[in-house]
Design a protein around this motif. Structure first.
Motif, PDB file in Angstrom:
ATOM      1  N   LEU A 117      14.868  48.164   8.879  1.00  0.00           N
ATOM      2  CA  LEU A 117      15.921  47.202   8.520  1.00  0.00           C
ATOM      3  C   LEU A 117      16.937  47.805   7.559  1.00  0.00           C
ATOM      4  CD1 LEU A 117      14.173  43.732   8.097  1.00  0.00           C
ATOM      5  CD2 LEU A 117      15.823  44.419   9.837  1.00  0.00           C
ATOM      6  N   THR A 120      19.728  49.092   9.606  1.00  0.00           N
ATOM      7  CA  THR A 120      20.459  47.975  10.209  1.00  0.00           C
ATOM      8  C   THR A 120      21.374  47.322   9.184  1.00  0.00           C
ATOM      9  OG1 THR A 120      18.480  47.585  11.517  1.00  0.00           O
ATOM     10  CG2 THR A 120      20.153  45.872  11.568  1.00  0.00           C
ATOM     11  N   TYR A 121      20.826  47.056   8.007  1.00  0.00           N
ATOM     12  CA  TYR A 121      21.643  46.410   6.974  1.00  0.00           C
ATOM     13  C   TYR A 121      22.725  47.351   6.439  1.00  0.00           C
ATOM     14  CZ  TYR A 121      19.396  41.927   6.767  1.00  0.00           C
ATOM     15  OH  TYR A 121      18.973  40.671   7.085  1.00  0.00           O
ATOM     16  N   ILE A 124      25.549  47.020   8.839  1.00  0.00           N
ATOM     17  CA  ILE A 124      26.277  45.763   8.615  1.00  0.00           C
ATOM     18  C   ILE A 124      27.153  45.897   7.360  1.00  0.00           C
ATOM     19  CG2 ILE A 124      25.991  43.303   8.017  1.00  0.00           C
ATOM     20  CD1 ILE A 124      23.433  43.337   9.733  1.00  0.00           C
ATOM     21  N   GLN A 127      30.216  47.794   8.090  1.00  0.00           N
ATOM     22  CA  GLN A 127      31.193  46.950   8.807  1.00  0.00           C
ATOM     23  C   GLN A 127      31.976  46.114   7.809  1.00  0.00           C
ATOM     24  OE1 GLN A 127      29.179  44.487  11.663  1.00  0.00           O
ATOM     25  NE2 GLN A 127      28.768  46.185  13.054  1.00  0.00           N
ATOM     26  N   HIS A 128      31.250  45.549   6.832  1.00  0.00           N
ATOM     27  CA  HIS A 128      31.907  44.746   5.792  1.00  0.00           C
ATOM     28  C   HIS A 128      32.898  45.595   5.017  1.00  0.00           C
ATOM     29  CE1 HIS A 128      28.523  41.513   5.603  1.00  0.00           C
ATOM     30  NE2 HIS A 128      29.254  41.456   6.672  1.00  0.00           N
ATOM     31  N   ASN A 142      22.933  41.976  -0.190  1.00  0.00           N
ATOM     32  CA  ASN A 142      21.869  41.564  -1.093  1.00  0.00           C
ATOM     33  C   ASN A 142      20.526  42.162  -0.667  1.00  0.00           C
ATOM     34  OD1 ASN A 142      20.981  40.152  -3.282  1.00  0.00           O
ATOM     35  ND2 ASN A 142      20.471  38.328  -2.078  1.00  0.00           N
ATOM     36  N   ALA A 143      20.334  42.243   0.655  1.00  0.00           N
ATOM     37  CA  ALA A 143      19.065  42.778   1.175  1.00  0.00           C
ATOM     38  C   ALA A 143      18.900  44.251   0.779  1.00  0.00           C
ATOM     39  CB  ALA A 143      19.018  42.626   2.684  1.00  0.00           C
ATOM     40  N   LYS A 146      17.957  44.521  -2.834  1.00  0.00           N
ATOM     41  CA  LYS A 146      16.540  44.174  -3.011  1.00  0.00           C
ATOM     42  C   LYS A 146      15.634  45.333  -2.599  1.00  0.00           C
ATOM     43  CE  LYS A 146      16.544  39.157  -2.438  1.00  0.00           C
ATOM     44  NZ  LYS A 146      16.160  38.065  -1.533  1.00  0.00           N
ATOM     45  N   MET A 147      16.027  46.053  -1.547  1.00  0.00           N
ATOM     46  CA  MET A 147      15.214  47.194  -1.103  1.00  0.00           C
ATOM     47  C   MET A 147      15.187  48.288  -2.163  1.00  0.00           C
ATOM     48  SD  MET A 147      16.141  47.495   2.940  1.00  0.00           S
ATOM     49  CE  MET A 147      16.199  46.028   3.948  1.00  0.00           C
ATOM     50  N   LEU A 152      11.937  44.360  -1.467  1.00  0.00           N
ATOM     51  CA  LEU A 152      11.802  44.414  -0.012  1.00  0.00           C
ATOM     52  C   LEU A 152      11.600  45.872   0.367  1.00  0.00           C
ATOM     53  CD1 LEU A 152      14.675  42.140   1.364  1.00  0.00           C
ATOM     54  CD2 LEU A 152      12.249  41.679   1.493  1.00  0.00           C
ATOM     55  N   ASN A 170      17.424  55.764  13.328  1.00  0.00           N
ATOM     56  CA  ASN A 170      17.638  55.862  14.767  1.00  0.00           C
ATOM     57  C   ASN A 170      19.002  56.480  15.055  1.00  0.00           C
ATOM     58  OD1 ASN A 170      18.343  54.831  17.586  1.00  0.00           O
ATOM     59  ND2 ASN A 170      16.200  54.281  17.380  1.00  0.00           N
ATOM     60  N   GLN A 173      20.798  55.157  19.113  1.00  0.00           N
ATOM     61  CA  GLN A 173      19.921  54.186  19.770  1.00  0.00           C
ATOM     62  C   GLN A 173      18.989  54.809  20.801  1.00  0.00           C
ATOM     63  OE1 GLN A 173      22.181  50.750  21.042  1.00  0.00           O
ATOM     64  NE2 GLN A 173      22.222  50.081  18.937  1.00  0.00           N
TER      65      GLN A 173
END
Lengths: 294, 87
Positions: A117, A120-121, A124, A127-128, A142-143, A146-147, A152, A170, A173
């Motif tokens: 994750l 993945t985050y 994202i 992108q932001h 935020n995720a 936290k990691m 997390l 990855n 893909q």
């Protein structure tokens, strides 16, 4: 037509205390090639045969923090050369984190692992950033914060308390590699089990967004390490002498085994392509039991 | 007597598909299982539910949980992520 509800299928080991490390085994060195007990294999085979007869059932792995898995999860894991997806890898790494916490006196403690994750985050988040016009002073996901702070994933550790951390990554893909981020020298090392698949510049380009993201993210998360953080992009190095797979399909297992062996200081040369189908079987048994057999 | 759902019983959640960044807004009951929302999203976007995972604030969502149990409030964002594999 309404799909019937999936019912949880209990494993024979659910809610049982597994005598994983007893008095007699503490102090022994870890042998990654130690075979799984024959009785355990027979029980596992019996369980799979019975589960295979039941439709619309799932198995909850590793208790309340784990995931509900369908037959597909184990088909991927047990098929020789089968592609592993992010859930397979995350569950394999989950066991390593549990083991590090529970058996702190046996396992190296200077590392942390994030799961898939994170990538993945991070994507994202990037992108932001593009939407934000590339300015550096934006807030990160935020995720991700936290990691970094160890909240997390489950059984995670704050990065301030470790020297290196491992990350499955990855590429395009279709291929898993393992990243080792050295927090002392602020460098990224790429362990690739199939060095013929991508040229180095392609691999570096794939990892580059992360290399740019990491310093601002650590600063925002309030990371305090023993060494100063590098300003700007972290250098990326490809490790050319890591263990290699033969054929396609095992890269996910190599990622898990790289982390497994490094966490025990076991020579990476012992990751044998020939033993990979046996490692798959061992991981299956461990996941069903919810603990790591050493 | 009105049969419509009151705002107190419902919560507005955004589901963001990571492949294109597009958000879909759902208004759901607070005590409904999230599986319903996941299925509705996959149906709307013509996606295979088996190829998707849903996360909220970095944690994988369990199908049998409800927005109420997770303390979700109006405007919270769920991420719909496509599983990736590799060889």
């Amino acid at each position: 037509m309404k799909r019937p509800k999936s019912v949880e299928c209990k494993t024979p080991w659910q809610r049982q205390e597994i005598p994983n490390i007893g008095e007699e085994t503490v102090g022994l060195t870890f042998d990654p090639l130690r075979p799984v007990r024959r009785g355990l294999l027979l029980e596992t085979a019996k369980f799979f045969w019975e589960w295979g007869q039941k439709e619309n059932t799932h198995v909850r792995l590793c208790g309340k923090h784990g995931v509900d898995t369908s037959h597909d999860f184990f088909i991927r894991l047990l098929t020789k050369d089968g592609w592993l997806n992010d859930t397979n890898i995350d569950m394999g790494l989950y066991l390593l984190r549990v083991r590090q916490t529970i058996y702190a006196n046996l396992v190296r403690s200077d590392w942390a692992i994030v799961d898939t994750l994170f990538q993945t985050y991070a994507a994202i988040d990037l992108q932001h950033m593009r939407l934000y016009g590339g300015k550096e002073d934006r807030t990160h996901s935020n995720a991700l914060v936290k990691m970094v702070n160890g909240k997390l994933p489950t059984w995670g550790k704050p990065w301030s308390s470790v020297k290196i951390f491992f990350m499955p990554y990855n590429v395009r893909q279709k291929h898993w590699v393992r990243l080792v981020l050295d927090l002392t020298s602020c460098e990224i090392f790429v362990y690739d089990s199939n060095i013929d698949l991508f040229r180095t510049h392609i691999l570096v380009k794939a990892v580059q967004p992360l290399a740019k993201l990491i310093t601002p993210l650590l600063e925002e998360a309030g990371y305090v390490g023993d060494f100063p953080l590098r300003k700007g992009e972290w250098p990326i190095h490809r490790v050319m002498d890591s263990a290699q797979q033969v054929g396609g399909g095992d890269c996910g297992m190599f990622v898990i085994k790289y982390c497994d062996f490094l966490s025990w200081n076991v020579e990476l040369g012992k990751i044998s392509n020939e033993a990979m189908h046996l490692f798959r079987l061992k991981l299956t048994v461990d996941l069903l039991q919810g603990c790591y057999n050493i | 007597m009105s049969r419509g759902r009151s705002d107190e019983d419902t919560v507005k959640l955004k589901v963001r598909y990571n492949e294109d960044g597009v958000q879909t807004l759902f208004r759901v009951k607070r005590n409904i299982k999230l599986q319903k929302l996941m299925e509705a999203f996959c149906k709307k976007r013509s996606l295979d539910p088996r190829s998707m995972q849903f996360t909220f604030d970095g944690v994988g969502l369990k199908k049998n949980k409800t927005p109420e149990e997770l303390g979700m409030v109006d405007g919270d964002e769920i991420d719909a992520l496509v599983h990736v594999g590799g060889a």
